[in-house]
Design a protein around this motif. Sequence first.
Motif, PDB file in Angstrom:
ATOM      1  N   PRO A 192       7.546  -4.731   8.311  1.00 21.20           N
ATOM      2  CA  PRO A 192       6.608  -4.000   7.451  1.00 21.20           C
ATOM      3  C   PRO A 192       6.666  -4.416   5.982  1.00 21.20           C
ATOM      4  O   PRO A 192       6.076  -3.751   5.129  1.00 21.20           O
ATOM      5  CB  PRO A 192       7.092  -2.557   7.612  1.00 21.20           C
ATOM      6  N   GLY A 193       7.386  -5.509   5.673  1.00 23.90           N
ATOM      7  CA  GLY A 193       7.652  -5.856   4.278  1.00 23.90           C
ATOM      8  C   GLY A 193       6.411  -5.995   3.425  1.00 23.90           C
ATOM      9  O   GLY A 193       6.396  -5.602   2.253  1.00 23.90           O
ATOM     10  N   ARG A 194       5.326  -6.553   4.012  1.00 22.76           N
ATOM     11  CA  ARG A 194       4.132  -6.783   3.187  1.00 22.76           C
ATOM     12  C   ARG A 194       3.435  -5.491   2.785  1.00 22.76           C
ATOM     13  O   ARG A 194       2.560  -5.503   1.911  1.00 22.76           O
ATOM     14  CB  ARG A 194       3.162  -7.692   3.935  1.00 22.76           C
ATOM     15  N   TYR A 195       3.804  -4.369   3.399  1.00 24.56           N
ATOM     16  CA  TYR A 195       3.187  -3.088   3.045  1.00 24.56           C
ATOM     17  C   TYR A 195       4.080  -2.252   2.120  1.00 24.56           C
ATOM     18  O   TYR A 195       3.741  -1.105   1.801  1.00 24.56           O
ATOM     19  CB  TYR A 195       2.892  -2.287   4.324  1.00 24.56           C
ATOM     20  N   LEU A 196       5.194  -2.811   1.703  1.00 27.06           N
ATOM     21  CA  LEU A 196       6.157  -2.065   0.886  1.00 27.06           C
ATOM     22  C   LEU A 196       6.219  -2.644  -0.525  1.00 27.06           C
ATOM     23  O   LEU A 196       6.060  -3.853  -0.728  1.00 27.06           O
ATOM     24  CB  LEU A 196       7.541  -2.113   1.536  1.00 27.06           C
ATOM     25  N   ARG A 197       6.472  -1.769  -1.513  1.00 24.58           N
ATOM     26  CA  ARG A 197       6.543  -2.212  -2.909  1.00 24.58           C
ATOM     27  C   ARG A 197       7.932  -2.036  -3.510  1.00 24.58           C
ATOM     28  O   ARG A 197       8.184  -2.404  -4.644  1.00 24.58           O
ATOM     29  CB  ARG A 197       5.529  -1.444  -3.756  1.00 24.58           C
ATOM     30  N   GLY A 198       8.853  -1.460  -2.754  1.00 19.92           N
ATOM     31  CA  GLY A 198      10.199  -1.224  -3.264  1.00 19.92           C
ATOM     32  C   GLY A 198      10.409   0.226  -3.652  1.00 19.92           C
ATOM     33  O   GLY A 198       9.506   0.902  -4.156  1.00 19.92           O
ATOM     34  N   GLY A 199      11.622   0.712  -3.402  1.00 17.60           N
ATOM     35  CA  GLY A 199      11.969   2.070  -3.769  1.00 17.60           C
ATOM     36  C   GLY A 199      11.591   3.123  -2.737  1.00 17.60           C
ATOM     37  O   GLY A 199      11.782   4.318  -2.969  1.00 17.60           O
ATOM     38  N   GLU A 200      11.093   2.700  -1.566  1.00 18.78           N
ATOM     39  CA  GLU A 200      10.660   3.680  -0.565  1.00 18.78           C
ATOM     40  C   GLU A 200      11.831   4.184   0.287  1.00 18.78           C
ATOM     41  O   GLU A 200      12.849   3.500   0.446  1.00 18.78           O
ATOM     42  CB  GLU A 200       9.616   3.072   0.392  1.00 18.78           C
ATOM     43  N   LEU A 201      11.680   5.381   0.827  1.00 15.37           N
ATOM     44  CA  LEU A 201      12.483   5.862   1.950  1.00 15.37           C
ATOM     45  C   LEU A 201      11.645   5.609   3.198  1.00 15.37           C
ATOM     46  O   LEU A 201      10.541   6.145   3.336  1.00 15.37           O
ATOM     47  CB  LEU A 201      12.787   7.349   1.811  1.00 15.37           C
ATOM     48  N   VAL A 202      12.160   4.759   4.092  1.00 14.93           N
ATOM     49  CA  VAL A 202      11.408   4.373   5.289  1.00 14.93           C
ATOM     50  C   VAL A 202      11.883   5.221   6.469  1.00 14.93           C
ATOM     51  O   VAL A 202      13.092   5.355   6.707  1.00 14.93           O
ATOM     52  CB  VAL A 202      11.589   2.874   5.591  1.00 14.93           C
TER      53      VAL A 202
END
Length: 480
Positions: A38-48
């Motif tokens: 899912p990396g391309r949908y993430l911007r950093g700092g998320e709780l997945v």
Amino acid sequence: MKLRSLLGMPGLRLEVVTGEDELDRPIRWVVTTDLIDPGRYLRGGELVLTGLVWRTDPADSEAFVAALAGAGVSGLAAWDLTLGAVPDDLTAACRRHRLPLFKVPEDVAFATVTEEVVRHLSGARAADLTALLDRHRRLVEGTGLGAVLDLVGHCHVLAPTGRVVAGPPPADPAALAAAFLGAPRLPHHVPDQDMSVFAVSPADTPRVADWFVALEGDAAGWPPERHTMAGELAAIVALERARLRADDRASQDIVTAAFSGDDLPDPDGLAPPVVAVAASAQGPLRPGELRTVLSEVVPGPRPVVGLLDGEAVALVPSGGRDVAAAVQDALGLLAPGLAGTRVAVGVSGAAAPAGLRGAIEEARHARRLAATRPSPVCVVRHEELATHVLLLASVPDDVRRMFRVRLLDPLHSYDEAHGADLVRTLETFLRNSGSWTRCAEELHLHVNSVRYRVQRIQDLTGRDLSRMEDRVDFFLALLV
């Protein structure tokens, strides 16, 4: 909010599986995914959040966690309903990539986790807005930057010389200032102090004429909300700086009156004796910015600084201080931000209020002398004016330039065409008071070669180096 905050939410009952030493990571947002990459949908700092639908064998855990770590997520919360546990291979992968892993209880829906985290994030943003409005209110009420910085915490406002404007002194103000002046772009992280520095004024303001804000942490990893807060803080500091500049008009009136020989409109701040400092700049600094720089480098808490014909002029109570040395030291601190700029400064002797016009004239003459020297930053004291160079300093630039061109350009042109070294020979000949022998020894030439070169100099210029008048003219032309 931080990952650690999740453990304090009784409705979630999350448990830490691995990563206990990484729980101070901030949470920017919460995302649920069943994609193995899912990396391309993430911007950093998320709780997945994930139900491990993507997992078909243990190798998938490595690919999934590597994608999360590469995207810079803060943490992972998981549960495999089929297994009824968190797989060991997922725990091992999180441990390898230093990604905090939480176990979600079987009876807690991911929607519940999402709703609870979003509620806390929204509350934090509302609190940030409230604090921001409070900072504005305190500033408008006149409590100053100190009260504003108390609300932010771990924050400093500094001048480019390293002077602390507001907030507690950082560990190394000079190092922060040097980093601010020399950074290729802003904001800039200073690793030794784990601080990020931001400019206060618009981007077209030279950094040597600005203030800057230093905030704890590396801005590259901040969530958007913290960047917004930093921008708002810089705007507040700029507002306070503009308020302080209300004194500029009064300072200008004092400098103008002193130069005109009129009574000073507000002489109380100029306890005698007073030293005048004049400065000019060649390069990107505009007159108003030069005045700001001079205000920063002269000693004293509230210097009187104004503009006279494009020059910045400061009147400084000497108080027994070596004003010229203080200005030289401060300009040295600003050197990383003065690339492409030549700054010339002249410093007068101490004078009584009645003698301020003379002190200003003396400082301006010293400034003209400083401008004739090749150094990018040059400070000339009034004592140096008691020589022949005082005459040169008082001559207009275009006259000095024409004088030099008429005498020396024929020699420069001949040297470029023939490699004859006539200008160097002339300098050496004059320095040795016209001694053929000493000149030949210094140039490692035969005396006859020196005689030939001197004759060529005379032929090209129409001057006679046996005449004192012509020697003086050449000496002055080389000096300017």
